[in-house]
Design a protein around this motif. Structure first.
Motif, mmCIF file in Angstrom:
data_model
loop_
_atom_site.group_PDB
_atom_site.id
_atom_site.type_symbol
_atom_site.label_atom_id
_atom_site.label_comp_id
_atom_site.label_asym_id
_atom_site.label_seq_id
_atom_site.Cartn_x
_atom_site.Cartn_y
_atom_site.Cartn_z
ATOM 1 N N LYS A 114 48.005 21.617 11.306
ATOM 2 C CA LYS A 114 48.318 23.029 11.138
ATOM 3 C C LYS A 114 48.374 23.733 12.506
ATOM 4 C CE LYS A 114 47.397 26.600 7.896
ATOM 5 N NZ LYS A 114 46.491 27.554 7.412
ATOM 6 N N VAL A 115 49.344 24.620 12.658
ATOM 7 C CA VAL A 115 49.537 25.332 13.922
ATOM 8 C C VAL A 115 48.991 26.751 13.801
ATOM 9 C CG1 VAL A 115 51.258 26.206 15.558
ATOM 10 C CG2 VAL A 115 51.562 23.942 14.496
ATOM 11 N N TYR A 116 48.290 27.201 14.846
ATOM 12 C CA TYR A 116 47.683 28.534 14.852
ATOM 13 C C TYR A 116 48.129 29.316 16.069
ATOM 14 C CZ TYR A 116 44.579 26.663 11.303
ATOM 15 O OH TYR A 116 44.075 26.103 10.150
ATOM 16 N N TRP A 117 48.119 30.621 15.935
ATOM 17 C CA TRP A 117 48.410 31.498 17.052
ATOM 18 C C TRP A 117 47.655 32.805 16.838
ATOM 19 C CZ3 TRP A 117 51.725 29.990 13.229
ATOM 20 C CH2 TRP A 117 52.154 30.984 12.335
ATOM 21 N N GLU A 118 47.576 33.605 17.906
ATOM 22 C CA GLU A 118 46.896 34.881 17.794
ATOM 23 C C GLU A 118 47.780 35.819 16.987
ATOM 24 O OE1 GLU A 118 44.943 38.440 20.509
ATOM 25 O OE2 GLU A 118 45.640 36.618 21.477
ATOM 26 N N GLY A 119 47.309 36.230 15.814
ATOM 27 C CA GLY A 119 48.143 37.049 14.944
ATOM 28 C C GLY A 119 47.453 38.325 14.527
ATOM 29 N N GLY A 120 48.095 39.069 13.641
ATOM 30 C CA GLY A 120 47.566 40.344 13.192
ATOM 31 C C GLY A 120 46.206 40.223 12.543
ATOM 32 N N HIS A 121 45.911 39.042 11.949
ATOM 33 C CA HIS A 121 44.627 38.897 11.258
ATOM 34 C C HIS A 121 43.469 38.896 12.248
ATOM 35 C CE1 HIS A 121 45.525 34.795 12.426
ATOM 36 N NE2 HIS A 121 44.264 34.491 12.255
ATOM 37 N N TRP A 122 43.744 38.649 13.561
ATOM 38 C CA TRP A 122 42.669 38.700 14.542
ATOM 39 C C TRP A 122 42.078 40.095 14.608
ATOM 40 C CZ3 TRP A 122 42.655 35.217 19.422
ATOM 41 C CH2 TRP A 122 42.941 33.901 19.041
ATOM 42 N N GLU A 123 42.937 41.088 14.406
ATOM 43 C CA GLU A 123 42.442 42.477 14.434
ATOM 44 C C GLU A 123 41.486 42.709 13.256
ATOM 45 O OE1 GLU A 123 41.302 45.505 15.975
ATOM 46 O OE2 GLU A 123 42.651 44.264 17.150
ATOM 47 N N ASP A 124 41.804 42.123 12.091
ATOM 48 C CA ASP A 124 40.906 42.229 10.934
ATOM 49 C C ASP A 124 39.563 41.576 11.230
ATOM 50 O OD1 ASP A 124 43.016 43.356 9.594
ATOM 51 O OD2 ASP A 124 43.631 41.475 8.649
ATOM 52 N N ILE A 125 39.618 40.439 11.915
ATOM 53 C CA ILE A 125 38.385 39.724 12.256
ATOM 54 C C ILE A 125 37.529 40.586 13.175
ATOM 55 C CG2 ILE A 125 37.492 37.764 13.581
ATOM 56 C CD1 ILE A 125 39.978 36.192 12.471
ATOM 57 N N ARG A 126 38.164 41.161 14.209
ATOM 58 C CA ARG A 126 37.406 42.016 15.149
ATOM 59 C C ARG A 126 36.769 43.181 14.412
ATOM 60 N NH1 ARG A 126 42.139 41.318 18.628
ATOM 61 N NH2 ARG A 126 41.643 39.551 19.957
ATOM 62 N N ARG A 127 37.529 43.795 13.505
ATOM 63 C CA ARG A 127 37.030 44.967 12.784
ATOM 64 C C ARG A 127 35.816 44.566 11.939
ATOM 65 N NH1 ARG A 127 41.260 46.172 9.541
ATOM 66 N NH2 ARG A 127 42.454 46.604 11.407
ATOM 67 N N GLN A 128 35.949 43.455 11.230
ATOM 68 C CA GLN A 128 34.855 42.991 10.360
ATOM 69 C C GLN A 128 33.584 42.724 11.175
ATOM 70 O OE1 GLN A 128 33.312 42.467 7.083
ATOM 71 N NE2 GLN A 128 35.221 41.462 6.536
ATOM 72 N N VAL A 129 33.739 42.038 12.313
ATOM 73 C CA VAL A 129 32.562 41.704 13.127
ATOM 74 C C VAL A 129 31.958 42.977 13.714
ATOM 75 C CG1 VAL A 129 31.757 40.475 15.180
ATOM 76 C CG2 VAL A 129 33.341 39.359 13.618
ATOM 77 N N ARG A 130 32.808 43.913 14.129
ATOM 78 C CA ARG A 130 32.292 45.185 14.661
ATOM 79 C C ARG A 130 31.477 45.922 13.609
ATOM 80 N NH1 ARG A 130 37.142 46.081 17.939
ATOM 81 N NH2 ARG A 130 38.078 47.054 16.134
ATOM 82 N N LEU A 131 31.957 45.912 12.358
ATOM 83 C CA LEU A 131 31.232 46.586 11.275
ATOM 84 C C LEU A 131 29.860 45.957 11.064
ATOM 85 C CD1 LEU A 131 34.000 47.155 8.580
ATOM 86 C CD2 LEU A 131 32.704 48.904 9.824
ATOM 87 N N VAL A 132 29.816 44.632 11.090
ATOM 88 C CA VAL A 132 28.534 43.956 10.886
ATOM 89 C C VAL A 132 27.586 44.288 12.038
ATOM 90 C CG1 VAL A 132 27.371 41.733 10.660
ATOM 91 C CG2 VAL A 132 29.577 42.081 9.548
ATOM 92 N N ARG A 133 28.114 44.262 13.276
ATOM 93 C CA ARG A 133 27.253 44.557 14.437
ATOM 94 C C ARG A 133 26.699 45.974 14.352
ATOM 95 N NH1 ARG A 133 30.889 41.649 18.783
ATOM 96 N NH2 ARG A 133 30.130 39.519 18.466
ATOM 97 N N LYS A 134 27.541 46.893 13.873
ATOM 98 C CA LYS A 134 27.128 48.272 13.748
ATOM 99 C C LYS A 134 25.991 48.396 12.745
ATOM 100 C CE LYS A 134 29.674 52.604 13.445
ATOM 101 N NZ LYS A 134 31.027 53.103 13.117
ATOM 102 N N ASP A 135 26.098 47.642 11.648
ATOM 103 C CA ASP A 135 25.024 47.578 10.648
ATOM 104 C C ASP A 135 23.713 47.122 11.267
ATOM 105 O OD1 ASP A 135 26.339 48.347 8.450
ATOM 106 O OD2 ASP A 135 25.988 46.501 7.312
ATOM 107 N N LEU A 136 23.825 46.109 12.132
ATOM 108 C CA LEU A 136 22.622 45.498 12.713
ATOM 109 C C LEU A 136 22.010 46.395 13.779
ATOM 110 C CD1 LEU A 136 23.813 41.802 13.050
ATOM 111 C CD2 LEU A 136 22.079 42.667 11.496
ATOM 112 N N ASN A 137 22.876 47.092 14.530
ATOM 113 C CA ASN A 137 22.417 47.961 15.627
ATOM 114 C C ASN A 137 23.056 49.329 15.474
ATOM 115 O OD1 ASN A 137 21.022 45.847 17.201
ATOM 116 N ND2 ASN A 137 23.094 45.038 17.388
ATOM 117 N N PRO A 138 22.503 50.171 14.622
ATOM 118 C CA PRO A 138 23.143 51.473 14.324
ATOM 119 C C PRO A 138 23.401 52.288 15.589
ATOM 120 C CG PRO A 138 21.326 51.076 12.821
ATOM 121 C CD PRO A 138 21.272 49.984 13.858
ATOM 122 N N ARG A 139 22.602 52.090 16.646
ATOM 123 C CA ARG A 139 22.912 52.791 17.883
ATOM 124 C C ARG A 139 23.316 51.778 18.887
ATOM 125 N NH1 ARG A 139 17.927 56.336 19.037
ATOM 126 N NH2 ARG A 139 16.942 54.843 17.642
#
Ligand SMILES: [Zn+2]
Length: 157
Positions: free
Chosen positions: A132-157
């Protein structure tokens, strides 16, 4: 850390692979096979099944009882446990099959990816196992957003 995920945790398995963690996801495996695989290959068992979690403890297999049905809570639990979840996929393990990935020349994927992608993207990776071939695509932005949300949960400030 290497992992083996039970059949309830397919999405989490793909996330772990995108963060570079070697994660087995043997869909057909029963409890006994999961425990044998974890013990034999030194993998941490990830399970939604309380009974299996207890059996793992009895068998001396390290296991994490995942407490949430949703990926957000699952990622949060693993990050709290010290597992590194990256917001940029590392392209070292195939999310689909856990195979090793390698960077490939753009010319090698011509005709194997959509024409629009081929024109707009320079960097490609291929799984050595399933091809299977992979490349940096639009879903990477979804991944970043999801991880940012989790980090925010863990460290509210
Ligand atoms: Zn693959």
């Amino acid at each position: 850390m290497r992992f083996v995920a039970d059949s309830m945790l397919g999405r989490l398995a793909r996330w772990l692979r995108m963060s570079g963690h070697d994660t087995a996801y043997p869909l057909e495996a029963g409890d006994r096979e999961l425990l044998e695989l974890a013990a034999g290959e030194g993998r941490v068992l990830l399970t939604r099944d309380r009974g299996l979690h207890r059996r793992a403890a009895g068998a001396g297999v390290e296991s994490i009882l995942i407490g949430d049905d949703h990926i957000h809570g699952q990622l949060r639990q693993l990050m709290e446990a010290g597992v590194e979840i990256r917001d940029t996929p590392v392209c070292s393990r195939c999310p689909a099959c856990n195979g090793d990935m390698e960077a490939v020349e753009k010319g090698d994927v011509e005709g194997r990816v959509p024409a629009g992608v081929f024109q707009g993207v320079e960097d490609f990776w291929r799984c050595r196992d399933c091809g299977k071939v992979y490349w940096e695509g639009g879903h990477w932005e979804d991944i970043r957003r999801q991880v940012r949300l989790v980090r925010k949960d863990l460290n509210p400030r």
